[in-house]
Design an enzyme around this catalytic site. Structure first.
Site, PDB file in Angstrom:
ATOM      1  N   LYS A  71      -8.464 -11.739  -6.213  1.00  0.00           N
ATOM      2  CA  LYS A  71      -9.570 -12.009  -5.361  1.00  0.00           C
ATOM      3  C   LYS A  71     -10.584 -10.744  -5.538  1.00  0.00           C
ATOM      4  O   LYS A  71      -9.918  -9.635  -5.990  1.00  0.00           O
ATOM      5  CB  LYS A  71      -9.030 -11.802  -3.974  1.00  0.00           C
ATOM      6  CG  LYS A  71     -10.016 -11.952  -3.100  1.00  0.00           C
ATOM      7  CD  LYS A  71      -9.457 -12.259  -1.425  1.00  0.00           C
ATOM      8  CE  LYS A  71      -8.945 -11.037  -0.831  1.00  0.00           C
ATOM      9  NZ  LYS A  71      -8.874 -11.019   0.612  1.00  0.00           N
ATOM     10  N   LYS A 104       0.699  -1.180   0.067  1.00  0.00           N
ATOM     11  CA  LYS A 104      -0.078  -0.103  -0.045  1.00  0.00           C
ATOM     12  C   LYS A 104       1.062   1.226   0.049  1.00  0.00           C
ATOM     13  O   LYS A 104       0.544   2.420  -0.293  1.00  0.00           O
ATOM     14  CB  LYS A 104      -1.000  -0.080   1.018  1.00  0.00           C
ATOM     15  CG  LYS A 104      -2.012  -0.914   1.103  1.00  0.00           C
ATOM     16  CD  LYS A 104      -2.859  -1.116   2.442  1.00  0.00           C
ATOM     17  CE  LYS A 104      -4.078  -2.048   2.225  1.00  0.00           C
ATOM     18  NZ  LYS A 104      -4.963  -1.862   3.192  1.00  0.00           N
ATOM     19  N   LYS A 114     -13.582  -4.921  -3.013  1.00  0.00           N
ATOM     20  CA  LYS A 114     -14.242  -3.792  -3.139  1.00  0.00           C
ATOM     21  C   LYS A 114     -13.348  -2.608  -3.503  1.00  0.00           C
ATOM     22  O   LYS A 114     -13.779  -1.573  -3.819  1.00  0.00           O
ATOM     23  CB  LYS A 114     -15.274  -3.364  -1.984  1.00  0.00           C
ATOM     24  CG  LYS A 114     -14.503  -3.431  -0.733  1.00  0.00           C
ATOM     25  CD  LYS A 114     -15.483  -3.328   0.560  1.00  0.00           C
ATOM     26  CE  LYS A 114     -14.739  -3.510   1.835  1.00  0.00           C
ATOM     27  NZ  LYS A 114     -15.651  -3.667   2.937  1.00  0.00           N
TER      28      LYS A 114
END
Length: 327
Positions: A192, A111, A195
């Site tokens: 995967k 991230k 959202k």
């Protein structure tokens, strides 16, 4: 009963992957465990998010948890920030963790890559997650593969703290969901369903209409050989559809594959099975949206119950490290 804890971030609409990979199992865990489930709104602050959006997403997440079947009579449902001991214990654990341990966290590396500035909270949030778990003496924590490293850190910190200051924390174990723990993207079955990834046709939302679900399943990628068989390596797109059908019908992907010779028939049945699976969730969600005072009362009661447990754990930890108790 075994104490179970898990949380979900209020980062927007829940997906089918959230439901089949986690929430469906949370509902089952209520039956035989002392279950605590929270909306981890403090974790959302590691990213740039509009305050109004965060507030709305947090309420939506709570409504969704109740809509999928979490029952406040059988589990404790609350919002993380409503229990102040989460942040208080985090500081004690940050003074137990090391910079090296946090630097090795895979999600932090992913991230933070490519960003000139990174929030300190993104670096330390695995410690907040450890506090979430240890506050409630959780013995089992339902986690996916992507959170196993963070759970291991919680275990490490619990053991280290106990060794330094005396037995204070329960050392948690992972509770790994079984079938369909990883629901893959319908357009990119190598990753995967999430959202947080922009994939309009690849992601099925928990509240998608029947028409939307049918359209996305119909457009799901498969392959060109036309043979219906379960092979995650050679036929990942088809395997994902078989996983979905198996999860929705309580079968196995190998078993459900035997009934098909054409992809079109399989996709039709997958869409119908998913729509039937999610129908009661949509209906319950609509009921809850008409009674927000009930949702608020559930969260208030859940926070009170959670606080009753958390304050005792924090008091033990604070005393163990030598903090002067309030008079």
């Amino acid at each position: 009963m075994t104490r179970v804890l898990s949380g979900i971030a209020p980062s927007g609409d829940f997906t089918l992957g959230n439901y089949l990979g986690a929430l469906k199992h949370w509902v089952t865990f209520q039956d035989d465990n002392d279950a605590f489930y929270c909306v981890v709104d403090l974790h959302a602050l590691t990213n740039e998010i509009d305050p109004q959006v965060l507030r709305r997403n947090s309420l939506d997440a709570a409504i969704n948890l109740l809509a999928v079947g979490l029952d406040p009579r059988r589990s404790t449902v609350f919002v993380q920030s409503h229990v102040p001991e989460h942040t208080r214990l985090t500081w004690l654990l940050e003074c137990t963790a090391t910079v090296g341990e946090l630097s090795r966290m895979t999600q932090f590396k992913e991230k933070s890559e490519g960003h000139e500035t990174v929030r300190a909270g993104l670096f330390t949030y695995p410690v907040l997650m450890a506090a979430d778990i240890l506050l409630y003496a959780a013995e089992a924590v339902p986690v996916g593969d992507d959170q196993r490293q963070h759970l291991e850190l919680a275990r490490t910190l619990a053991v280290r703290f106990n060794n330094r200051y005396g037995e204070t924390f329960t050392v948690p174990d992972a509770a790994i969901p079984g079938a369909a723990a990883r629901v893959m993207d319908l357009q990119h079955p190598e990753r995967k369903m999430s959202k947080s990834v922009d994939s309009p046709l690849g992601t099925i939302g928990l509240l998608d209409s029947p028409e939307e679900i049918t359209r996305k399943i119909r457009k799901a990628v498969t392959d060109t050989d036309g043979e219906v068989r379960y092979d995650r390596v050679a036929k990942p797109g088809l395997a994902n559809l078989l996983d979905l059908l198996a999860a929705a019908t309580d079968g196995t992907p190998q078993e459900v594959a035997k009934g098909y010779t054409r992809y079109g028939d399989l996709k039709k049945d997958v869409a119908e099975a998913l729509n039937e699976l999610l129908r009661p969730v949509r209906e319950r969600r609509a009921e809850l949206e008409r009674d927000l005072s009930y949702v608020g009362s559930v969260l208030a009661e859940g926070a009170s119950r959670a606080h009753g447990v958390a304050k005792l754990t924090y008091a033990r930890a604070a005393d163990a490290v030598g903090l002067l108790p309030p008079s």
